[in-house]
Design an enzyme around this catalytic site. Sequence first.
Site, short mmCIF file in Angstrom:
data_model
loop_
_atom_site.label_atom_id
_atom_site.label_comp_id
_atom_site.label_asym_id
_atom_site.label_seq_id
_atom_site.Cartn_x
_atom_site.Cartn_y
_atom_site.Cartn_z
NE ARG A 130 -4.05 -1.75 2.39
CZ ARG A 130 -4.24 -2.25 3.60
NH1 ARG A 130 -3.63 -1.71 4.64
NH2 ARG A 130 -5.04 -3.28 3.79
NE ARG A 155 -6.87 4.82 3.36
CZ ARG A 155 -7.58 4.13 4.26
NH1 ARG A 155 -8.68 4.66 4.77
NH2 ARG A 155 -7.19 2.94 4.66
NE ARG A 185 -9.80 6.96 -2.56
CZ ARG A 185 -11.09 7.15 -2.34
NH1 ARG A 185 -11.79 7.95 -3.10
NH2 ARG A 185 -11.70 6.53 -1.34
CG ASP A 193 -9.49 -2.99 -4.05
OD1 ASP A 193 -10.21 -4.01 -3.96
OD2 ASP A 193 -9.16 -2.30 -3.07
CE1 TYR A 253 -13.12 -7.42 1.83
CE2 TYR A 253 -11.30 -8.74 1.03
CZ TYR A 253 -11.77 -7.67 1.77
OH TYR A 253 -10.89 -6.86 2.45
#
Length: 344
Positions: free
Chosen positions: A23, A27, A36, A72, A147
């Site tokens: 990652r 962020r 974003r 993703d 998921y």
Amino acid sequence: MNDRFLKACRRQPVDYTPVWFMRQAGRYMKAFRDIRAKHSLLTVCKTPELACEVTLQPINRFDFDASIIFADILLPLEPMGLNLEFVKGEGPCIYNPIRSEKDVDALKPVIPEESLGYVMEAIKLVRAELNVPLIGFAGAPFTLASYMIEGGSSRNYIDTKKMMYGAPDVWDRLMAKLTRVLADYLSAQVHAGAQALQIFDSWIGALSPGDYRLYVFPHMKRLLSELHTFGVPVIHFGTGTATLLQMQKEAGGDVIGLDWRVNLDEAWALLGHDVAVQGNLDPVTLFGPVSELEKRVEDIVARAGNRPGHIFNLGHGILPETPLEHVEAVVQMVHEKSAKMLSA
């Protein structure tokens, strides 16, 4: 090109330990947050120019030895027929989860070059700009299945395990379908220019060794055996895998990812030194003082013991709000301390 990362994947000697962070485009960087603020996560993933831009942000800011394409793990689920949305404050939500044999049978085959072509286009754009290797990736069958069944993230994986235990034939069909989709998707990434691959089995630590052997291992072995034919190094990563490491190695992969819950030297000895390892700094450590970071980096580098085949990374993805100066410090420490040890 700086090829230390690729050499380490193949357990070849390097002059310092290569480092990248899972990652690393994300962020914790203001440049990413600015993008974003204007675009949803799926929009960034599906717009090759934006995906290229955010992939390059950490490479332009830090001295990382590898890049990973911005995407993703859940992207293949949409063309399979699932309704996916990333909800602010909640994460991924799947509004038509897989709960029955009928649901599994209704899943669509995927032609990655068509329905996921934006990922391949982003890979091509990034490769034109990079002087370090580019990693392609996908989620592992179990993590994606969880998921799909749970409808999002889960703490206990109740519905997933209900299918595993109560309808093992349906479970196997779901896992087989995912394995086929993932093999084709990763093949397309390699053809687009990915120079290494990582399989993220982020939730596999929810399983006992017996459940892993029975319900997951055959599918992972099939997937990793096919990936082995692609001619690029493959990293087999999971979290909470202290009791699964030997089976992970048996399933396949040139590099086994280690989280922070195991000591690197002990895990490597358990695996055997005929495989490379990646890891394994606790991501939360990056919030501590630089003096503590230095101790942790020294410890991990020392545990690698100058042995070819160590890639420095976190034990899982870098967290939001991580101080940029601490990221920079760790990358520099890894390079300098490992170079000093290797030249001693």
